[in-house]
Design a protein around this motif. Structure first.
Motif, short mmCIF file in Angstrom:
data_model
loop_
_atom_site.label_atom_id
_atom_site.label_comp_id
_atom_site.label_asym_id
_atom_site.label_seq_id
_atom_site.Cartn_x
_atom_site.Cartn_y
_atom_site.Cartn_z
N ASN A 29 0.94 -1.18 -0.14
CA ASN A 29 0.07 -0.05 -0.18
C ASN A 29 0.76 1.23 -0.06
O ASN A 29 0.70 2.28 -0.72
CB ASN A 29 -1.18 -0.19 1.09
CG ASN A 29 -1.93 -0.98 1.10
OD1 ASN A 29 -2.39 -1.39 -0.09
ND2 ASN A 29 -2.76 -1.43 2.17
N ILE A 32 2.26 1.73 -3.49
CA ILE A 32 1.08 2.32 -4.42
C ILE A 32 0.85 3.55 -4.33
O ILE A 32 0.68 4.56 -5.18
CB ILE A 32 -0.23 1.30 -4.17
CG1 ILE A 32 -0.04 0.03 -4.76
CG2 ILE A 32 -1.21 1.89 -5.01
CD1 ILE A 32 0.17 -0.22 -6.32
N ASN A 36 1.12 6.64 -6.91
CA ASN A 36 -0.04 7.48 -7.31
C ASN A 36 0.30 8.96 -7.14
O ASN A 36 0.17 9.68 -8.10
CB ASN A 36 -1.08 7.34 -6.37
CG ASN A 36 -1.98 6.10 -6.81
OD1 ASN A 36 -2.20 5.81 -7.65
ND2 ASN A 36 -2.41 5.02 -6.14
N ASP A 44 -6.33 7.36 -6.97
CA ASP A 44 -5.73 6.14 -6.74
C ASP A 44 -5.95 5.08 -7.66
O ASP A 44 -6.46 3.93 -7.31
CB ASP A 44 -6.33 5.66 -5.42
CG ASP A 44 -5.66 6.73 -4.04
OD1 ASP A 44 -4.71 7.27 -4.25
OD2 ASP A 44 -6.48 6.73 -3.10
N SER A 45 -5.82 5.41 -8.99
CA SER A 45 -6.26 4.18 -10.03
C SER A 45 -5.14 3.22 -10.20
O SER A 45 -5.43 2.33 -11.02
CB SER A 45 -6.28 5.08 -11.17
OG SER A 45 -5.28 5.60 -11.76
N LEU A 46 -3.88 3.42 -9.73
CA LEU A 46 -3.10 2.14 -9.86
C LEU A 46 -3.65 1.12 -8.81
O LEU A 46 -3.92 1.12 -7.86
CB LEU A 46 -1.67 2.80 -9.23
CG LEU A 46 -0.85 3.63 -10.19
CD1 LEU A 46 0.26 3.83 -9.80
CD2 LEU A 46 -0.92 3.16 -11.65
N LYS A 47 -3.49 -0.16 -9.48
CA LYS A 47 -3.93 -1.33 -9.01
C LYS A 47 -2.92 -2.40 -8.69
O LYS A 47 -2.16 -2.68 -9.87
CB LYS A 47 -5.23 -1.93 -9.45
CG LYS A 47 -6.41 -0.92 -9.72
CD LYS A 47 -7.01 -0.45 -8.52
CE LYS A 47 -8.08 0.35 -8.82
NZ LYS A 47 -8.40 1.47 -7.85
N VAL A 48 -2.93 -3.09 -7.94
CA VAL A 48 -1.73 -4.35 -7.71
C VAL A 48 -2.28 -5.37 -8.40
O VAL A 48 -3.74 -6.07 -8.45
CB VAL A 48 -1.89 -4.86 -6.04
CG1 VAL A 48 -0.85 -5.93 -6.01
CG2 VAL A 48 -1.54 -3.46 -5.21
N ASP A 49 -1.57 -6.13 -9.38
CA ASP A 49 -1.88 -7.12 -10.30
C ASP A 49 -1.32 -8.25 -9.57
O ASP A 49 -1.91 -9.25 -9.56
CB ASP A 49 -1.09 -6.65 -11.75
CG ASP A 49 -1.38 -7.91 -12.58
OD1 ASP A 49 -2.89 -8.66 -12.47
OD2 ASP A 49 -0.53 -8.13 -13.47
N LEU A 69 -2.02 -1.39 -13.93
CA LEU A 69 -1.64 -2.50 -12.82
C LEU A 69 -0.23 -2.74 -12.55
O LEU A 69 0.58 -2.59 -13.53
CB LEU A 69 -2.10 -3.80 -13.70
CG LEU A 69 -3.58 -4.15 -13.94
CD1 LEU A 69 -4.03 -5.29 -14.72
CD2 LEU A 69 -4.48 -4.01 -12.55
N CYS A 70 -0.18 -3.13 -11.22
CA CYS A 70 1.45 -3.18 -10.75
C CYS A 70 1.68 -4.59 -10.54
O CYS A 70 0.93 -5.14 -9.73
CB CYS A 70 1.43 -2.17 -9.48
SG CYS A 70 1.17 -0.35 -9.94
#
Length: 98
Positions: A29, A32, A36, A44-49, A69-70
């Motif tokens: 977190n 991320i 961001n 907070d549009s980055l997401k954990v992939d 996606l990260c």
């Protein structure tokens, strides 16, 4: 106290890559949140992939795809066979992000 640092890895032309290096990893977190902020993303549009949450891992790299996606990895060998090292990612220099 452990202070996490994130480095934007750049190529020989000082162009940014999609690969970031993490020193003193703390939490997914926190990474991320910092990314961001770096990309000026307010919603907070980055997401954990991709990552394993076993509480034992210390991630050293995060790949930020164009769709947000990260993917977190401990070693670059976790990516495809063609990208096993920073050199193969065409990385030339790291620049710390705040």
């Amino acid at each position: 106290m452990k202070v996490m640092k994130i480095f934007e890895l750049r190529d020989k032309n000082n162009q940014t890559t999609e690969l970031f290096k993490i020193e003193n990893f703390t939490t997914i977190n926190e990474v991320i949140e910092k990314l961001n902020k770096h990309f000026n993303i307010e919603n907070d549009s980055l997401k954990v992939d991709y990552y394993y949450d076993d509480g034992e891992r210390c991630y050293n790299y995060v790949y930020v795809a164009s769709d947000g996606l990260c993917s977190f990895v401990e070693e670059l060998t976790e990516f495809s066979e063609g990208f096993q090292s920073e050199e193969e990612w065409k990385v030339n220099s790291p620049v710390e992000i705040n």
